[in-house]
Design a protein around this motif. Structure first.
Motif, PDB file in Angstrom:
ATOM      1  N   UNK A  93       0.804  -1.214   0.000  1.00 41.85           N
ATOM      2  CA  UNK A  93       0.000   0.000   0.000  1.00 41.85           C
ATOM      3  C   UNK A  93       0.844   1.275   0.000  1.00 41.85           C
ATOM      4  N   UNK A  94       1.786   1.405   0.937  1.00 41.18           N
ATOM      5  CA  UNK A  94       2.594   2.616   1.010  1.00 41.18           C
ATOM      6  C   UNK A  94       3.545   2.722  -0.203  1.00 41.18           C
ATOM      7  N   UNK A  95       4.300   1.673  -0.537  1.00 39.85           N
ATOM      8  CA  UNK A  95       5.157   1.767  -1.718  1.00 39.85           C
ATOM      9  C   UNK A  95       4.377   2.059  -2.998  1.00 39.85           C
ATOM     10  N   UNK A  96       3.190   1.451  -3.154  1.00 37.82           N
ATOM     11  CA  UNK A  96       2.362   1.722  -4.331  1.00 37.82           C
ATOM     12  C   UNK A  96       2.044   3.211  -4.441  1.00 37.82           C
ATOM     13  N   UNK A  97       1.689   3.823  -3.315  1.00 37.19           N
ATOM     14  CA  UNK A  97       1.332   5.240  -3.308  1.00 37.19           C
ATOM     15  C   UNK A  97       2.536   6.119  -3.651  1.00 37.19           C
TER      16      UNK A  97
END
Length: 402
Positions: A93-97
């Motif tokens: 989730x965080x890396x995707x963002x």
């Protein structure tokens, strides 16, 4: 060292894993300020993913992080394993963002790979609170999307610095000296270190010393805009360099003064200066000749040995000009041999051989005028006497054929 020792074992274990690990999820929608100010972020699903490697999760290794770095960030297996020693995560989730934000600002796949390889912890940064304000700031002062991506992928350290405590105070100081965002952007593109180092450490005292030495604002601005690394030297060596330039006879009120400061700044530039000195000596220049050329064009002592040798060889051996005559006008050493020197000197030789000009013409008369003026004076002036002259200038006709 630990990464090197364990890499082969980890690589073999990693490649032997056969079960699929599904982890792609559409990144969470960013809310608030980021969503309002920027277009919708690009989803990871908008790009064709690299062929996934499908490992099996084990308790002893980091297959999720490694797989993500390969499939989403474009890292090689070796780089991904190395980077996974510095950053680990179990959710995309965080890396995707973070990746979506970077793509939204124009970062290419290669630039993202370079950025993550150099600063992997940025994958865990808060995109809205940490990265977005910095990207917005640099765009607001005039960095284009291409320049922003190129600059930050080359040195992403800037994204790890505090906007309030480092970037903004440095910007305020640079603005007080350079007066325009355009010049600040030019300095940043030369070196990101102009924003990374505390300006009170060396930059401020060095600028102050230049002003106390009689260097006008325009020249201080010239040096800091185009050669910021020179002004970022440690203060004591910088003071010594400025004093040395003064002792060489440079006028602090002229731009050549700060260009000479740049030419003598740091061990690297001084080494280049000494090498140029030896090359000019080999061509018969005296110490006075070299210093005279340096005072006229300081960057004549920053040319490569190959450039000096090729240009001097042509002037002396092909054109028959005295070596020391070049010291009187060192700017000619900066001209392109193929695009300017040879075409113009070829025209000069043809006109001289046909008696259309006298031998007294200096190299400055031939090489310094802008192209339009040169063509009017030496090429278009003799259409009947030498109709092939334009072809000679363009390199289409050899001198031997005339």
């Amino acid at each position: 060292m630990a990464v090197t020792q364990n890499f082969q074992t980890l690589r073999m274990d990693y490649l032997s894993i056969s079960s699929a690990l599904s982890f792609y999820r559409k990144p969470a929608q960013l809310k608030g300020t980021l969503a309002e100010l920027k277009p919708p972020l690009v989803s990871l699903q908008d790009e064709t993913p690299l062929k996934p490697i499908v490992p099996k999760t084990t308790s002893k290794q980091r297959p999720f992080t490694v797989t993500y770095l390969i499939n989403s960030c474009g890292l090689s297996l070796e780089s991904a394993i190395s980077v996974s020693d510095k950053v680990q995560f179990q959710s995309p989730e965080r890396p995707d963002s973070v990746l979506a934000l970077l793509r939204n600002y124009g970062f290419s796949k290669t630039q993202i790979s370079n950025l993550i390889r150099k600063r992997p912890m940025l994958l865990l940064s808060h995109p809205e609170n940490t990265l977005f304000p910095k990207l917005e700031f640099f765009q607001s002062i005039g960095l284009s999307s291409n320049e922003l991506a190129r600059t930050l992928s080359s040195d992403p350290t800037l994204l790890t610095r505090s906007l309030e405590n480092q970037i903004m105070p440095t910007y305020d100081f640079l603005k007080s000296v350079l007066l325009s965002d355009e010049k600040i952007v030019a300095a940043l593109k030369r070196t990101t270190w102009v924003f990374l180092e505390d300006p009170s450490k060396n930059l401020m005292p060095n600028v102050t010393y230049l002003r106390e030495s009689g260097v006008p604002q325009s020249c201080v601005s010239l040096l800091l805009t185009h050669f910021p690394e020179a002004v970022m030297q440690k203060h004591e060596p910088f003071v010594e360099t400025v004093r040395e330039v003064k002792e060489m006879g440079f006028d602090p009120k002229k731009s050549t003064f700060v260009l000479a400061v740049h030419a003598l700044s740091g061990k690297g530039n001084k080494s280049i200066w000494e090498r140029c000195y030896e090359v000019y000596k080999r061509w018969g220049w005296s110490n006075d000749d070299i210093l005279s050329a340096f005072r006229k064009h300081p960057h004549s002592m920053m040319l490569s040995e190959k450039k000096i040798m090729k240009s001097m060889g042509y002037f002396v051996n092909e054109m028959g000009w005295a070596s020391r005559a070049i010291a009187e006008c060192p700017v000619v050493l900066f001209f392109s041999l193929e695009k300017r020197i040879i075409p113009r000197c070829s025209v000069f030789q043809v006109l001289l051989s046909k008696g259309l000009i006298k031998e007294g013409f200096s190299l400055t008369t031939v090489l310094l005028p802008v192209e339009k003026r040169f063509l009017e004076r030496f090429v278009m002036r003799y259409p009947e006497e030498v109709p092939e002259l334009l072809s000679v200038y363009q390199g289409k006709v050899k001198l031997e054929g005339l």
